[in-house]
Scaffold this motif. Structure first.
Motif, PDB file in Angstrom:
ATOM      1  N   GLY A 209      12.688  11.274  -2.088  1.00  0.00           N
ATOM      2  CA  GLY A 209      12.547  10.895  -0.674  1.00  0.00           C
ATOM      3  C   GLY A 209      11.692  11.900   0.069  1.00  0.00           C
ATOM      4  O   GLY A 209      10.868  12.599  -0.526  1.00  0.00           O
ATOM      5  N   GLY A 210      11.926  11.996   1.380  1.00  0.00           N
ATOM      6  CA  GLY A 210      11.134  12.898   2.193  1.00  0.00           C
ATOM      7  C   GLY A 210      11.465  14.361   1.928  1.00  0.00           C
ATOM      8  O   GLY A 210      10.602  15.224   2.026  1.00  0.00           O
ATOM      9  N   GLY A 211      12.726  14.646   1.635  1.00  0.00           N
ATOM     10  CA  GLY A 211      13.096  16.046   1.497  1.00  0.00           C
ATOM     11  C   GLY A 211      13.810  16.407   0.217  1.00  0.00           C
ATOM     12  O   GLY A 211      13.897  17.578  -0.133  1.00  0.00           O
ATOM     13  N   ALA A 276      -1.614  14.466   7.548  1.00  0.00           N
ATOM     14  CA  ALA A 276      -1.458  14.718   6.108  1.00  0.00           C
ATOM     15  C   ALA A 276      -0.553  13.656   5.501  1.00  0.00           C
ATOM     16  O   ALA A 276      -0.842  13.093   4.436  1.00  0.00           O
ATOM     17  CB  ALA A 276      -0.859  16.108   5.886  1.00  0.00           C
ATOM     18  N   GLU A 277       0.536  13.329   6.196  1.00  0.00           N
ATOM     19  CA  GLU A 277       1.467  12.335   5.666  1.00  0.00           C
ATOM     20  C   GLU A 277       0.800  10.960   5.611  1.00  0.00           C
ATOM     21  O   GLU A 277       0.934  10.225   4.631  1.00  0.00           O
ATOM     22  CB  GLU A 277       2.738  12.280   6.506  1.00  0.00           C
ATOM     23  N   ARG A 278       0.057  10.650   6.679  1.00  0.00           N
ATOM     24  CA  ARG A 278      -0.600   9.346   6.717  1.00  0.00           C
ATOM     25  C   ARG A 278      -1.602   9.224   5.566  1.00  0.00           C
ATOM     26  O   ARG A 278      -1.644   8.218   4.861  1.00  0.00           O
ATOM     27  CB  ARG A 278      -1.296   9.152   8.068  1.00  0.00           C
ATOM     28  N   ALA A 279      -2.379  10.282   5.341  1.00  0.00           N
ATOM     29  CA  ALA A 279      -3.374  10.257   4.261  1.00  0.00           C
ATOM     30  C   ALA A 279      -2.672  10.099   2.915  1.00  0.00           C
ATOM     31  O   ALA A 279      -3.106   9.317   2.057  1.00  0.00           O
ATOM     32  CB  ALA A 279      -4.189  11.540   4.285  1.00  0.00           C
ATOM     33  N   LYS A 280      -1.579  10.824   2.738  1.00  0.00           N
ATOM     34  CA  LYS A 280      -0.834  10.743   1.469  1.00  0.00           C
ATOM     35  C   LYS A 280      -0.389   9.309   1.209  1.00  0.00           C
ATOM     36  O   LYS A 280      -0.548   8.791   0.100  1.00  0.00           O
ATOM     37  CB  LYS A 280       0.383  11.681   1.553  1.00  0.00           C
ATOM     38  N   CYS A 281       0.160   8.651   2.235  1.00  0.00           N
ATOM     39  CA  CYS A 281       0.646   7.272   2.066  1.00  0.00           C
ATOM     40  C   CYS A 281      -0.522   6.323   1.787  1.00  0.00           C
ATOM     41  O   CYS A 281      -0.430   5.460   0.918  1.00  0.00           O
ATOM     42  CB  CYS A 281       1.423   6.815   3.298  1.00  0.00           C
ATOM     43  N   LEU A 283      -3.268   7.027   0.375  1.00  0.00           N
ATOM     44  CA  LEU A 283      -3.806   7.272  -0.960  1.00  0.00           C
ATOM     45  C   LEU A 283      -2.934   6.683  -2.069  1.00  0.00           C
ATOM     46  O   LEU A 283      -3.303   6.714  -3.238  1.00  0.00           O
ATOM     47  CB  LEU A 283      -4.038   8.774  -1.169  1.00  0.00           C
ATOM     48  N   SER A 284      -1.795   6.138  -1.710  1.00  0.00           N
ATOM     49  CA  SER A 284      -1.011   5.400  -2.709  1.00  0.00           C
ATOM     50  C   SER A 284      -1.634   4.040  -2.940  1.00  0.00           C
ATOM     51  O   SER A 284      -1.372   3.380  -3.940  1.00  0.00           O
ATOM     52  CB  SER A 284       0.430   5.207  -2.228  1.00  0.00           C
ATOM     53  N   VAL A 285      -2.468   3.595  -1.994  1.00  0.00           N
ATOM     54  CA  VAL A 285      -3.050   2.258  -2.078  1.00  0.00           C
ATOM     55  C   VAL A 285      -4.560   2.332  -2.349  1.00  0.00           C
ATOM     56  O   VAL A 285      -5.093   1.604  -3.177  1.00  0.00           O
ATOM     57  CB  VAL A 285      -2.807   1.479  -0.756  1.00  0.00           C
ATOM     58  N   GLY A 353      13.373   5.797  -2.801  1.00  0.00           N
ATOM     59  CA  GLY A 353      12.732   6.787  -1.934  1.00  0.00           C
ATOM     60  C   GLY A 353      11.250   6.490  -1.769  1.00  0.00           C
ATOM     61  O   GLY A 353      10.580   6.041  -2.703  1.00  0.00           O
ATOM     62  N   GLY A 354      10.776   6.749  -0.543  1.00  0.00           N
ATOM     63  CA  GLY A 354       9.403   6.409  -0.189  1.00  0.00           C
ATOM     64  C   GLY A 354       8.354   7.037  -1.104  1.00  0.00           C
ATOM     65  O   GLY A 354       7.313   6.442  -1.389  1.00  0.00           O
ATOM     66  N   MET A 355       8.632   8.261  -1.583  1.00  0.00           N
ATOM     67  CA  MET A 355       7.635   8.978  -2.373  1.00  0.00           C
ATOM     68  C   MET A 355       7.373   8.322  -3.734  1.00  0.00           C
ATOM     69  O   MET A 355       6.382   8.638  -4.385  1.00  0.00           O
ATOM     70  CB  MET A 355       8.107  10.425  -2.599  1.00  0.00           C
TER      71      MET A 355
END
Ligand code: AMP
Length: 620
Positions: A209-211, A276-281, A283-285, A353-355
């Motif tokens: 997850g996030g943490g 950074a979080e937005r870019a990470k998400c 980059l999953s697509v 979890g989102g990750m």
């Protein structure tokens, strides 16, 4: 998910809210009138709500999306990822790490605990979590007008220790909820996956997850039995760490190009974190993402505004974060060893979890387990659904559902010479209760101190202490004291000690708020010797046992690495099989407390360990 269960008389029964209290997002579920678990969307129509709390200048409390939206302009008064701090001590490595990266003020509380400063007020972490829980209660209540929803099942990472569980329960209470059970997130996910389907499967739940990261191996058996075989994790490994890597990369790059340090500007840091979080998400697509932060610094070194503009590709993020994924995989390997299973013996792997949407994570999991993860569960929703199912089962005295969870840490007491004497082994099914007898360690010792210890990844952490007084003055070793450890269904520990001669008893429930300061803890470790109990058997057998246990732990730790190196040759496979037999025999001798057998098998195991060390240190 189909309707697994039509409940009898459900209208008369009080409904239980299932809450996944996540580090980044929280989710709430209820069983509907058909007996089907449903995730309840919030007012905005989202099925998850950011676990973010903010207080505005005028003192208004904001929770969820609305708190997230104002986080950039009010970074200092916006609290996110509070779950990383819950039940933690001020001077722990985890709190130190959180302080480094957080936009809000984390300060020391009166009991060596953690407080968060928002506007001018100090809040304990359970108080902050309670605000999120209240919001989730509110989301559920809006979907059920006229119905009073007070009872809840809340999920926690399987690897949460006693203090973190207790603090989560406290948060529920502060939120005005009757927390009828705390259950582990992976167990809840397995429940959502397998409940009502009459499956017989061995499954792994990989929850990033996030943490936090958790992995559990469960056996779903006929008749609705969900048995956790082994569990492990890291409460400080999650999406936040991936974001931090991207942030560091951007900060370094920016410093080199523009000569300004973004770390010195709280608002810039918050914008960077979001980007950074937005870019990470993204980059999953897609394989490339543009990061644009105009006016990231309003006045730069030469008095002009600075803008950040950078393209980030997936390969770079994967390179920046590969060791984080490897840490998850290492933990999985260890859990397989604990479960005494090979990866190919599992029938199913669930991603939670989102990750786990990140392709690199999915690839690593598929590679380790030799199979594609199951697509049948929704990573953001399964945990809350499992909690609702468990809540319903508890209220209806459901006989078709039995949850057998395990304790994630070994628990015991400290004995003379600062030896850890284990009473409850890691991965023991809970609820459980174990006793062991001890004796006084000095002549005329009329009081003993019971120092309750949790062993977490080889580290001994004191959970609490109490003193049993009023013992008869006698030569050392003569007075017998029975120590009992109990863990209830929420994973919360209580300990008692009894003088077997007089029947005098003392007990404590170990809680996060037992309020030990770092100094006290240190002092406890130092002073403990003069009061400590002795294990009731000879020093020699104690030494043999400890030596055997140490060998087992060391060999187990190296097993996956050695297997990976030698598994390709016949000779290697044979050596591995032999090592496994020696390990089994030593474990068996330990279980039977057979000192002679321990001595014998330890010799063989020491040879195995030497061989293992040779293999892993051999240059390739
Ligand atoms: P959870 O605690 O399960 O809500 O997971 C939240 C974490 O998952 C955060 O770190 C998110 O940034 C991350 N996350 C959510 N969606 C994605 C995605 N599509 N790709 C990568 N990470 C994601």
């Amino acid at each position: 998910m189909g309707a697994p269960h039509k409940w009898h008389d459900w209208k008369k029964m009080e409904r239980v809210i299932g809450i996944d209290l996540g580090t980044t997002n929280s989710c709430v579920a209820l069983i509907d009138a058909d007996g089907t678990p449903q995730v309840i969307p919030n007012r905005g129509g989202y099925k998850t709500t950011p676990s973010i709390v903010a207080i505005t200048e005028s003192g208004k409390r904001l929770v969820g999306h609305i708190a997230k939206r104002q986080s950039i302009t009010n970074a200092e008064n916006t609290v996110y990822t509070a779950k990383r701090l819950i039940g933690r001590k001020w001077d722990s490595a985890q709190v130190r790490a959180a302080r480094k990266n957080s936009g809000y003020n984390i300060v020391e509380g009166p009991h060596g605990d953690v407080r968060i400063q928002v506007q001018d007020q100090l809040y304990s972490v359970p108080e902050i979590s309670a605000m999120i829980l209240q919001e989730m209660k509110f989301v559920a209540a809006e979907a059920c007008p006229g119905e009073e929803l007070l009872k809840a099942v809340i999920t926690v990472p399987a690897y949460f220790n006693d203090g973190q569980r207790q603090a989560t329960k406290d948060a529920g209470q502060i939120a005005g909820l009757d927390v009828i059970r705390i259950i582990n997130e992976p167990t809840a996910a397995a429940l959502a996956f397998g409940y009502g389907k009459d499956l017989q499967k061995l499954i792994a739940v990989f929850d990033l997850g996030g943490g936090t990261f958790d992995v559990s191996i469960l056996e779903i058996g006929s008749g609705g039995v969900f048995r956790v075989v082994a569990t492990a994790g890291d409460t400080f490994l999650g999406g936040e760490d991936f974001d931090a890597r991207i942030m560091d990369w951007l900060i370094d790059d920016f410093r080199a190009a523009q000569g300004a340090d973004l770390r010195e500007d709280r608002m810039a840091l918050q914008r960077l974190k979001d980007a950074a979080e937005r870019a990470k998400c993204e980059l999953s697509v897609v394989t490339e993402s543009d990061i644009n932060l105009p006016f990231v610094i309003s006045v730069g070194p030469s008095n002009e505004p600075l803008h950040l503009q950078r393209t980030l590709d997936r390969a770079t993020v994967e390179a920046l974060c590969s060791d984080l994924v490897e840490r998850c995989i290492e933990i999985c390997r260890g859990t397989l060893v604990d479960a005494r299973l090979r990866a190919d013996e599992l029938d199913e792997v669930l991603l939670v979890g989102g990750m786990t949407r990140m392709p690199m994570v999915q690839r690593a999991v598929a590679e380790l387990f030799g199979r594609e993860p199951s697509k049948n569960v929704h990573p953001d929703e399964v945990v809350a659904i499992g909690a609702a199912i468990q809540g319903h089962a508890l209220m209806s005295d459901e006989e078709n559902l039995i949850l057998l969870d395990v304790t994630p840490h070994a628990l015991g007491v400290l004995t003379t010479g600062k030896h850890f004497e284990e009473l409850i082994a890691q991965n023991t099914t809970v609820p459980t209760s174990q006793t062991k007898n001890f004796t006084t360690s000095r002549d005329a010792q009329t009081a003993v101190k019971i120092l309750v210890i949790q062993r977490e990844a080889e580290e001994l952490q004191p959970l609490g202490e109490f003193i049993l007084t009023g013992l008869r003055s006698a030569p050392k070793g003569e007075i017998e004291i029975e120590v009992r450890f109990s863990i209830d269904s929420d994973g919360i520990v209580s300990v008692s000690a009894k003088d077997l001669e007089t029947g005098i008893e003392q007990s404590i429930q170990v809680t996060a708020t037992s309020g030990l300061t770092a100094e006290e803890v240190h002092q406890m470790m130092e002073n403990a010797n003069e009061y400590l109990v002795d294990r009731k058997h000879s020093d020699e057998s104690e030494g043999v046992r400890q030596h055997a246990e140490k060998l087992v732990a060391e060999v187990e730790k190296l097993f996956p690495q050695v297997e990976a190196v030698v598994a390709s040759s016949d000779f290697g496979r044979e050596a591995i099989a032999k090592a496994r037999t020696v390990l089994e025999r030593t474990r068996d001798a330990l279980d039977r407390r057979d000192v002679d057998a321990m001595k014998e098998t330890s010799e063989s195991l020491a040879r195995t360990l030497r061989m293992f060390k040779g293999v892993v240190t051999r240059p390739s």
